[in-house]
Design a protein around this motif. Structure first.
Motif, PDB file in Angstrom:
ATOM      1  N   ASP A   1     -15.137   1.327  10.616  1.00  0.00           N
ATOM      2  CA  ASP A   1     -13.691   1.148  10.576  1.00  0.00           C
ATOM      3  C   ASP A   1     -13.316  -0.312  10.772  1.00  0.00           C
ATOM      4  O   ASP A   1     -12.261  -0.759  10.327  1.00  0.00           O
ATOM      5  CB  ASP A   1     -13.022   2.015  11.639  1.00  0.00           C
ATOM      6  CG  ASP A   1     -12.962   3.484  11.233  1.00  0.00           C
ATOM      7  OD1 ASP A   1     -13.123   3.754  10.033  1.00  0.00           O
ATOM      8  OD2 ASP A   1     -12.771   4.341  12.107  1.00  0.00           O
TER       9      ASP A   1
ATOM     10  N   GLY B   1     -10.782  -2.757   8.579  1.00  0.00           N
ATOM     11  CA  GLY B   1      -9.800  -3.571   9.290  1.00  0.00           C
ATOM     12  C   GLY B   1      -9.983  -5.046   9.044  1.00  0.00           C
ATOM     13  O   GLY B   1      -9.017  -5.814   8.978  1.00  0.00           O
TER      14      GLY B   1
ATOM     15  N   ALA C   1      -8.456  -5.830   5.682  1.00  0.00           N
ATOM     16  CA  ALA C   1      -6.988  -5.846   5.807  1.00  0.00           C
ATOM     17  C   ALA C   1      -6.519  -7.125   6.495  1.00  0.00           C
ATOM     18  O   ALA C   1      -5.513  -7.736   6.086  1.00  0.00           O
ATOM     19  CB  ALA C   1      -6.529  -4.618   6.582  1.00  0.00           C
TER      20      ALA C   1
ATOM     21  N   LYS D   1      -4.159 -10.109   4.795  1.00  0.00           N
ATOM     22  CA  LYS D   1      -2.913 -10.526   5.452  1.00  0.00           C
ATOM     23  C   LYS D   1      -2.934 -12.012   5.775  1.00  0.00           C
ATOM     24  O   LYS D   1      -1.957 -12.733   5.521  1.00  0.00           O
ATOM     25  CB  LYS D   1      -2.694  -9.698   6.713  1.00  0.00           C
ATOM     26  CG  LYS D   1      -1.401 -10.018   7.442  1.00  0.00           C
ATOM     27  CD  LYS D   1      -1.216  -9.117   8.655  1.00  0.00           C
ATOM     28  CE  LYS D   1       0.091  -9.441   9.375  1.00  0.00           C
ATOM     29  NZ  LYS D   1       0.283  -8.576  10.570  1.00  0.00           N
TER      30      LYS D   1
ATOM     31  N   ARG E   1      -7.395   4.438   2.165  1.00  0.00           N
ATOM     32  CA  ARG E   1      -6.476   3.820   3.134  1.00  0.00           C
ATOM     33  C   ARG E   1      -5.777   2.617   2.506  1.00  0.00           C
ATOM     34  O   ARG E   1      -5.541   1.595   3.140  1.00  0.00           O
ATOM     35  CB  ARG E   1      -7.260   3.392   4.372  1.00  0.00           C
ATOM     36  CG  ARG E   1      -7.927   4.548   5.088  1.00  0.00           C
ATOM     37  CD  ARG E   1      -8.992   4.091   6.081  1.00  0.00           C
ATOM     38  NE  ARG E   1      -8.498   3.185   7.095  1.00  0.00           N
ATOM     39  CZ  ARG E   1      -9.275   2.641   8.049  1.00  0.00           C
ATOM     40  NH1 ARG E   1     -10.569   2.961   8.086  1.00  0.00           N
ATOM     41  NH2 ARG E   1      -8.767   1.814   8.934  1.00  0.00           N
TER      42      ARG E   1
ATOM     43  N   GLU F   1      -2.718   1.831   1.487  1.00  0.00           N
ATOM     44  CA  GLU F   1      -1.454   1.294   1.998  1.00  0.00           C
ATOM     45  C   GLU F   1      -1.685   0.479   3.260  1.00  0.00           C
ATOM     46  O   GLU F   1      -1.067  -0.575   3.460  1.00  0.00           O
ATOM     47  CB  GLU F   1      -0.476   2.440   2.257  1.00  0.00           C
ATOM     48  CG  GLU F   1       0.000   3.130   0.981  1.00  0.00           C
ATOM     49  CD  GLU F   1       1.108   4.141   1.256  1.00  0.00           C
ATOM     50  OE1 GLU F   1       1.606   4.181   2.398  1.00  0.00           O
ATOM     51  OE2 GLU F   1       1.479   4.869   0.325  1.00  0.00           O
ATOM     52  N   GLU F   2      -2.567   0.954   4.124  1.00  0.00           N
ATOM     53  CA  GLU F   2      -2.904   0.224   5.352  1.00  0.00           C
ATOM     54  C   GLU F   2      -3.539  -1.119   5.033  1.00  0.00           C
ATOM     55  O   GLU F   2      -3.244  -2.140   5.672  1.00  0.00           O
ATOM     56  CB  GLU F   2      -3.852   1.077   6.187  1.00  0.00           C
ATOM     57  CG  GLU F   2      -4.440   0.370   7.391  1.00  0.00           C
ATOM     58  CD  GLU F   2      -5.566   1.168   8.018  1.00  0.00           C
ATOM     59  OE1 GLU F   2      -6.343   0.561   8.776  1.00  0.00           O
ATOM     60  OE2 GLU F   2      -5.690   2.381   7.747  1.00  0.00           O
TER      61      GLU F   2
END
Length: 434
Positions: free
Chosen positions: A240, A244, A247, A251, A276, A278-279
């Motif tokens: 996970d 992350g 992501a 960002k 996942r 959208e996340e």
């Protein structure tokens, strides 16, 4: 394929089948620069002999390694510390000018999660792992002496590099604050993020980042996972955290609805990203060599105090590539896998084989929001096109295409061939979203 190791087969006695070229192969071995580099060491203070034979036969091609050379002869397997054994018809396939998968390498024939009947390493298993670089090169020399060198694709020469690299800090779940290295190229309208394979780094994508068609169409970003390549270490590792981490990088760099593309372990992560999306902020994924679940009988040579992982790891994955890929690209993959930190590859494979289980998630992927276009090289024996197709069939609206003449590392093996498939996938994602 008939499973018959009987003496009626022309390859039932391997030394006899190669009798007319053994002297030629031995001379080539004496002159081979790669083999000389592999065998030149004062640590080799006693001769070491291994064999190569057809299953059920008493005789083998024997290779004796001393400091600076390897001599090829024939004799009884009792003289060998270990012996590579395969069925006669398997050696026949291996010795073709351009072998079909998985006969491009002994590792491909031997398999891990895909077992080939009749393949067996007899004798001292640690010695087999110690000398993997030498027996691989000897098999290549024997092949070329018998059939001639496998024709390679041309690789365009590049005189100007368009890649800009730098460091940034990101914060991701579990790992926390990480200093990661990323590279970018291109000034197109479509953002795309490339993820490297297990136990490697983003230099795998340099051929794609420098490709003119890709630079015109996309703004490309490739980064080294924390503790890989040029990025700094992290404290722990969890799947996970990988999602992350992607992501967080998207960002931090302000990427606009990027496509996420990655191979092997990263191919599986692309499926997790699609689930996942959208996340993560992804608008599509291109999983390379990906499946919703893989498992295998694990070996520990890639994390053993008795085996040099800088030799073993690159040799193990070398046989996953297409034999027609330009040699310098295959050598780059070897170099990248020899250069990673201890235990990283094995840890990544904990995720790749068995750690990732997305079987319950595939049906829930919304390909209208995040289209999925899977690509799989035909020479990959760890994740075959059939495996990827089986996963794709579970994804509503998912697409999959097998890639001819490519293996487990398509972006590195042959960038100009891979880019054709990649652009088709990008077009599909853009049109689907439109």
């Amino acid at each position: 394929m008939a499973q018959n190791g009987g003496t009626s087969h022309p390859w039932a006695d391997l030394p006899a089948a190669l009798s007319e070229v053994l002297d030629k192969a031995n001379k080539a071995a004496q002159d081979d620069g790669q083999l000389k580099a592999f065998t030149t060491s004062n640590a080799i203070d006693a001769p070491a002999t291994f064999g190569i034979k057809s299953a059920g036969a008493p005789n083998a091609v024997l290779v004796t390694v001393t400091n600076g050379k390897a001599d090829i002869s024939s004799g009884e397997t009792s003289k060998a510390a270990f012996t590579l054994s395969a069925l006669p018809e398997q050696w026949q396939e291996f010795m073709k000018l351009t072998p079909v998968a998985p006969y491009q390498s002994y590792w491909g024939m031997f398999g891990m999660n895909i077992k080939q009947e009749g393949i067996e390493v007899q004798g001292d298993q640690n010695a087999f792992a110690h000398w993997t670089h030498v027996w691989r090169r000897i098999l290549e020399i024997l092949h070329d002496a018998y059939a001639g060198p496998t024709p390679e694709d041309d690789e365009p020469e590049i005189d100007e590099d368009h890649i800009i690299g730098r460091y940034t800090y990101i914060t991701s779940p579990v790992w926390g604050k990480c200093k990661v290295f990323y590279e970018q190229a291109g000034d197109g309208d479509q953002d795309i993020v490339f993820l490297h394979t297990a136990g490697s780094d983003a230099r795998q994508y340099h051929g794609v980042l420098n490709n003119e068609r890709m630079r015109q169409k996309c703004r490309m970003t490739a980064f080294d996972l924390p503790a890989h390549g040029r990025s700094f270490p992290y404290e722990g590792y969890w799947p996970d955290s990988y999602v992350g981490c992607i992501a967080a990088l998207i960002k931090k760099l302000g990427l606009n609805k990027p496509i996420v593309c990655g191979a092997s372990m990263a191919g599986q992560i692309c499926l997790a990203v699609a689930a996942r999306s959208e996340e993560v902020g992804a608008c599509g994924t291109i999983p390379l060599q990906g499946s919703d679940y893989l498992n295998m009988d694990r070996q520990w040579y890639d994390r053993s105090p008795y085996v040099n992982q800088s030799l073993f790891n690159p040799e193990w994955i070398y046989g996953m590539m297409s034999p027609t890929a330009p040699l310098k690209n295959r050598q780059l993959i070897w170099h990248l896998y020899s250069a990673q930190a201890y235990g990283i590859f094995h840890g990544d494979l904990d995720f790749y084989f068995g750690g990732w289980d997305g079987r319950s998630r595939m049906a829930g992927i919304d390909t209208k929001k995040c289209p999925v276009y899977m690509l799989t090289g035909e020479y990959d024996w760890s994740n075959t096109p059939a495996m990827s197709q089986e996963t794709c069939d579970k994804i509503p609206g998912g697409k999959h295409q097998a890639m001819k003449g490519l293996g487990h590392f398509p972006a590195t093996e042959n960038p100009k061939v891979f880019v054709g498939y990649l652009l088709e996938a990008i077009d599909h994602i853009q049109q689907t979203r439109t």
